[in-house]
Write an enzyme that holds these catalytic residues in place. Structure first.
Site, PDB file in Angstrom:
ATOM      1  N   LYS A 183      71.566 -49.621 -94.056  1.00 45.28           N
ATOM      2  CA  LYS A 183      71.090 -48.557 -94.943  1.00 45.28           C
ATOM      3  C   LYS A 183      71.702 -48.641 -96.338  1.00 45.28           C
ATOM      4  CE  LYS A 183      69.137 -45.163 -91.922  1.00 45.28           C
ATOM      5  NZ  LYS A 183      69.512 -45.589 -90.558  1.00 45.28           N
TER       6      LYS A 183
ATOM      7  N   GLU B  58      67.932 -36.993 -98.011  1.00 45.40           N
ATOM      8  CA  GLU B  58      67.810 -36.288 -96.738  1.00 45.40           C
ATOM      9  C   GLU B  58      68.567 -37.102 -95.695  1.00 45.40           C
ATOM     10  OE1 GLU B  58      65.771 -38.612 -97.612  1.00 45.40           O
ATOM     11  OE2 GLU B  58      65.573 -39.769 -95.780  1.00 45.40           O
TER      12      GLU B  58
ATOM     13  N   SER C 278      70.938 -54.167 -86.799  1.00 49.95           N
ATOM     14  CA  SER C 278      70.888 -53.327 -87.996  1.00 49.95           C
ATOM     15  C   SER C 278      72.194 -52.607 -88.271  1.00 49.95           C
ATOM     16  CB  SER C 278      69.749 -52.314 -87.865  1.00 49.95           C
ATOM     17  OG  SER C 278      69.853 -51.607 -86.641  1.00 49.95           O
TER      18      SER C 278
HETATM   19  C1  LIG Z   1      68.832 -45.499 -89.427  1.00 48.03           C
HETATM   20  C2  LIG Z   1      69.044 -46.675 -88.571  1.00 48.03           C
HETATM   21  C3  LIG Z   1      67.969 -47.357 -87.967  1.00 48.03           C
HETATM   22  C4  LIG Z   1      66.543 -46.891 -88.067  1.00 48.03           C
HETATM   23  O1  LIG Z   1      66.016 -46.830 -89.336  1.00 48.03           O
HETATM   24  P1  LIG Z   1      64.958 -47.896 -89.872  1.00 48.03           P
HETATM   25  O2  LIG Z   1      64.519 -47.304 -91.167  1.00 48.03           O
HETATM   26  O3  LIG Z   1      63.863 -48.025 -88.882  1.00 48.03           O
HETATM   27  O4  LIG Z   1      65.685 -49.174 -90.069  1.00 48.03           O
HETATM   28  C5  LIG Z   1      68.234 -48.494 -87.240  1.00 48.03           C
HETATM   29  N1  LIG Z   1      69.500 -48.940 -87.063  1.00 48.03           N
HETATM   30  C6  LIG Z   1      70.564 -48.319 -87.614  1.00 48.03           C
HETATM   31  C7  LIG Z   1      71.921 -48.880 -87.376  1.00 48.03           C
HETATM   32  C8  LIG Z   1      70.378 -47.165 -88.376  1.00 48.03           C
HETATM   33  O5  LIG Z   1      71.438 -46.550 -88.915  1.00 48.03           O
END
Ligand SMILES: *Cc1c(COP(=O)(O)O)cnc(C)c1O
Length: 425
Positions: free
Chosen positions: A88, A110, A378
């Protein structure tokens, strides 16, 4: 279909907003175009990515997982090693730097689980911008560790008391604030959704993930068979997939939250679920978990980041065209993936990312051994200790929490810090 045409990805997307928001959205689109062609802006972004975020992130070959799963070579893109623990920050830094160049002094965002609020608060602290994060009152209560971190970064967290007091109410409140202060303020939207141009902006800032993967694979002669990412709003997945969308290969697979079952309120499956339908919510047309009247349906997932009623318009279009395949992963399978990769590779996945890990575990055998399955991790799993510990070690965790409360109640030296970080006596 790497970018929208007039804000649309086939029939999805658009800019369904009140008149007062048209001007700030148009201004944002023009300035974004301008700065994405400005060498000075791009150089500064590149330096921050390298020195502050810690890019590029590694593409890790997972030898034990490869052997145990018995098919494709398994690789993991370690976005969880980025500063603040997840992808993010890529978007937060990009948008905050853009806002600063546009002369905005104040950033609003948000947040639901708090991960996007945390990344935005960190980016604002780094760039010297004022930061206000809207967060549903229910979420504030549930996500105290992230609220505390946002405040440490100097952000103001504003609890939202309207509606269901969760993420969708926080989005409405942030839009209202932006409409009232468009000249001083930029709204950093957290995923690849919302009214145009946000889906394009967020994809562009997250596409650094996919560009790095492409280069890393070319340099090392890795043939990609499939790429797997988890899909909440869709920012990590669209950024990861983005350089490959206009090709026929590799397979691109999105893992949604399958929760605990197929019924309404048991999952957050917008592309694979039976309860999902087309609609217009929060300024864009896409697929949502809503009823015939457009009212939101309850969602459920063990991972807070995937527990969302909508999906970004570009992914909805790519799902419909068949370029991106979607699969649902149950809570239990995600937990098994957390434990599999921790034990066998020494890598702790965030629960969101573990949905991608679990989907990769299922398809590894379908891909030949001379090709790679690349998982986008992610985020890292440290943040999930309050969810995973009660599952893996329930009795010990309850004992630990009781002991912590006793320790805090017995301690008398709890201090407040002022804005210089000095502890008051
Ligand atoms: C917020 C988040 C997601 C989901 O958000 P996307 O916009 O679909 O990427 C996925 N993995 C992590 C670690 C997150 O913090």
């Amino acid at each position: 279909m790497a970018a929208s045409v007039d804000g649309f990805f086939n029939e999805y997307g658009g800019k369904y907003v009140a008149e007062v928001l048209r001007r700030p959205l148009d201004e944002l689109e023009a300035e974004f175009r301008r700065y994405m062609a400005d060498k000075d802006f791009l150089d500064e972004l590149e330096t921050i990515r390298r020195d502050y975020i810690g890019r590029e992130t590694p593409l890790y070959f997972a030898p034990t997982a490869t052997r145990l799963l018995g098919g494709a070579q398994i690789y993991i893109k370690l976005e969880g090693l980025a500063n603040t623990g997840a992808h993010k920050i890529n978007n937060a830094i990009g948008q905050c730097l853009l806002a600063k160049r546009m002369g905005k002094k104040r950033i609003i965002a948000e947040t639901g689980a708090g991960q996007h609020g945390l990344a935005t608060a960190a980016a604002c602290a780094k760039l010297g911008l004022e930061c206000v994060v809207y967060m549903g009152e229910v979420d504030v209560r549930r996500q105290q560790p992230n609220v505390a971190a946002m405040e440490l970064y100097g952000a103001t967290v504003r609890p939202v008391t309207s509606g269901s007091r969760t993420l969708k109410d926080a989005v409405n409140e942030a839009m209202r604030d932006w409409a009232a202060h468009p000249d001083s303020t930029h709204y950093v939207l957290g995923s690849a959704l919302g009214p145009a141009p946000f889906p394009d902006i967020v994809r562009e800032f997250q596409s650094v993930i996919g560009r790095e993967v492409k280069r890393q694979c070319e340099e090392r002669g890795i043939q990609i068979g499939a790429m797997v990412a988890c899909v909440g709003g869709g920012s990590n997945s669209i950024g990861f997939f983005s350089p490959f969308i206009d090709q026929k290969e590799p397979r691109l697979i999105g893992a949604e939250a399958g929760g605990v079952g197929d019924g309404i309120g048991q999952n957050a499956s917008r592309m694979t679920g039976t309860a999902s339908r087309e609609g217009i919510v929060h300024g864009y047309k896409s697929r949502f978990l809503i009823d015939e009247d457009g009212q939101s349906l309850p969602t459920r997932s063990i991972s807070a980041g995937l527990d969302y009623m909508g999906i970004g318009p570009q992914l909805a279009a790519l799902g419909k065209s068949g370029r991106v395949e979607f699969t649902a992963v149950r809570d239990k399978e995600a937990l098994e993936a957390v434990s599999f990769f921790a034990r066998n590779e020494g890598i702790l996945f965030a629960l969101e990312s573990a949905h991608a890990g679990a989907a990769a575990m299922k398809i590894a055998k379908q891909v030949p051994p001379d090709k790679a399955v690349i998982i986008n991790m992610s985020g890292r799993g440290d943040k999930d200790v309050f969810i995973t510990s009660p599952v893996f070690r329930p009795a010990e965790w309850v004992q630990f929490l009781h002991a912590e409360i006793e320790r805090l109640e017995a301690a008398k030296d709890i201090h407040d810090a002022d804005s210089m970080g000095r502890i008051k006596e």
